[in-house]
Scaffold this motif. Structure first.
Motif, mmCIF file in Angstrom:
data_model
loop_
_atom_site.group_PDB
_atom_site.id
_atom_site.type_symbol
_atom_site.label_atom_id
_atom_site.label_comp_id
_atom_site.label_asym_id
_atom_site.label_seq_id
_atom_site.Cartn_x
_atom_site.Cartn_y
_atom_site.Cartn_z
ATOM 1 N N ALA A 1 0.546 -6.650 0.580
ATOM 2 C CA ALA A 1 1.618 -6.678 1.580
ATOM 3 C C ALA A 1 1.209 -7.512 2.799
ATOM 4 O O ALA A 1 2.054 -8.151 3.431
ATOM 5 C CB ALA A 1 1.976 -5.256 2.007
ATOM 6 N N SER A 2 -0.071 -7.529 3.111
ATOM 7 C CA SER A 2 -0.529 -8.308 4.273
ATOM 8 C C SER A 2 -0.213 -9.790 4.094
ATOM 9 O O SER A 2 0.139 -10.481 5.061
ATOM 10 C CB SER A 2 -2.031 -8.101 4.497
ATOM 11 N N GLN B 1 6.364 -0.439 -4.113
ATOM 12 C CA GLN B 1 5.406 0.035 -3.116
ATOM 13 C C GLN B 1 5.163 -1.031 -2.048
ATOM 14 O O GLN B 1 5.199 -0.760 -0.838
ATOM 15 C CB GLN B 1 4.088 0.409 -3.787
ATOM 16 N N LYS B 2 4.916 -2.258 -2.482
ATOM 17 C CA LYS B 2 4.571 -3.341 -1.553
ATOM 18 C C LYS B 2 5.710 -3.616 -0.577
ATOM 19 O O LYS B 2 5.497 -3.718 0.629
ATOM 20 C CB LYS B 2 4.232 -4.598 -2.342
ATOM 21 N N GLU C 1 6.351 -1.048 2.079
ATOM 22 C CA GLU C 1 5.462 -1.236 3.224
ATOM 23 C C GLU C 1 5.923 -2.407 4.094
ATOM 24 O O GLU C 1 5.943 -2.313 5.325
ATOM 25 C CB GLU C 1 4.037 -1.513 2.733
ATOM 26 N N ALA D 1 7.235 -2.223 8.009
ATOM 27 C CA ALA D 1 6.533 -2.929 9.083
ATOM 28 C C ALA D 1 7.468 -3.874 9.825
ATOM 29 O O ALA D 1 7.444 -3.949 11.066
ATOM 30 C CB ALA D 1 5.346 -3.702 8.504
#
Length: 242
Positions: free
Chosen positions: A48-49, A72-73, A76, A80
């Motif tokens: 995800a970053s 899931q990714k 997130e 954010a």
């Protein structure tokens, strides 16, 4: 931002710029406007970053092909971005999809590019209603007659397009294909363009052609691709292979 994050941001910025330059050159050679082309950055296997860094660099369209990882990714990522008051990304599901997972995908994907059978249309429509979401749909085309890797045969597409168009929460937007291994991508995408023209003659809103990846995006552009699916050229080798 840590030094590792800054280094990764620089890598992604440079790679993204190189891909945009390839798109600009490919469009110039084909006599096309780069504004007609949407870059979908394929982030499967990446964290995800990386998605958030790419978003910071202006990327808005992302591609994933594994249901559990994507859910899931991007849960997130969206949390954010929402917290920061930033624009949400558009998520394209591009992988083979089992009908028993379609309802789950309908809960978070914005576009499903890999629709290749009536059973999947029915399952996605049911999921769209369950989650009160509208989904954009592309029909995946098999260009070599081999359907085990995903894709409907060209002769099956009219019926499949009609099935999508009949569902009130599914919007038929066009077609997608992967050039077969070892095949000439120009010949493959020329065939896809013929198929796309046939679908569009019956469904005028189906204007998207998703064709071209890291190794063959120029061929996709030569044959009318409106969407390119690029991963390795931007993100590098898969993390598991590093």
């Amino acid at each position: 931002m840590s030094s590792d994050e800054q280094r990764r941001l620089g890598q992604l910025r440079d790679n993204l710029a190189a891909v945009h330059e390839r798109i600009a050159r490919g469009c110039a050679d084909a006599g096309r406007d780069p504004a007609e082309v949407t870059l979908v950055v394929v982030t499967k296997f990446f964290p995800a970053s990386d998605v958030l860094l790419l978003h910071r660099l202006g990327v808005r369209h992302f591609g994933e092909n594994r249901d559990q990882e994507a859910a899931q990714k991007f849960g997130e990522v969206r949390a954010a971005l929402s917290h920061a008051g930033e624009q949400e990304p558009v998520l394209h599901f591009i992988g083979q999809l089992q009908s028993n997972k379609a309802g789950h995908v309908a809960a978070y994907a914005d576009v499903v590019q890999s629709v290749d059978r009536p059973k999947l249309v029915t399952a996605l429509a049911k999921g769209a209603h369950a989650h009160d979401r509208r989904l954009l749909v592309l029909l995946q085309v098999s260009l070599d007659g081999e359907t085990s890797r995903g894709g409907a045969l060209p002769e099956e597409l009219d019926a499949l397009a009609d099935a999508v168009a009949a569902e009130d929460l599914l919007d038929l937007r066009g077609v997608m294909a992967v050039a077969p291994l070892g095949a000439d991508p120009d010949a493959s995408f020329a065939r896809l363009r013929e198929v796309a023209d046939g679908i569009r003659s019956r469904h005028p809103g189906a204007t998207w052609v998703s064709a071209g990846m890291s190794g063959d995006l120029e061929a996709g552009l030569r044959h009318g691709a409106t969407h390119l699916r690029v991963g390795t050229a931007i993100l590098g080798s898969r993390p598991s292979l590093l």
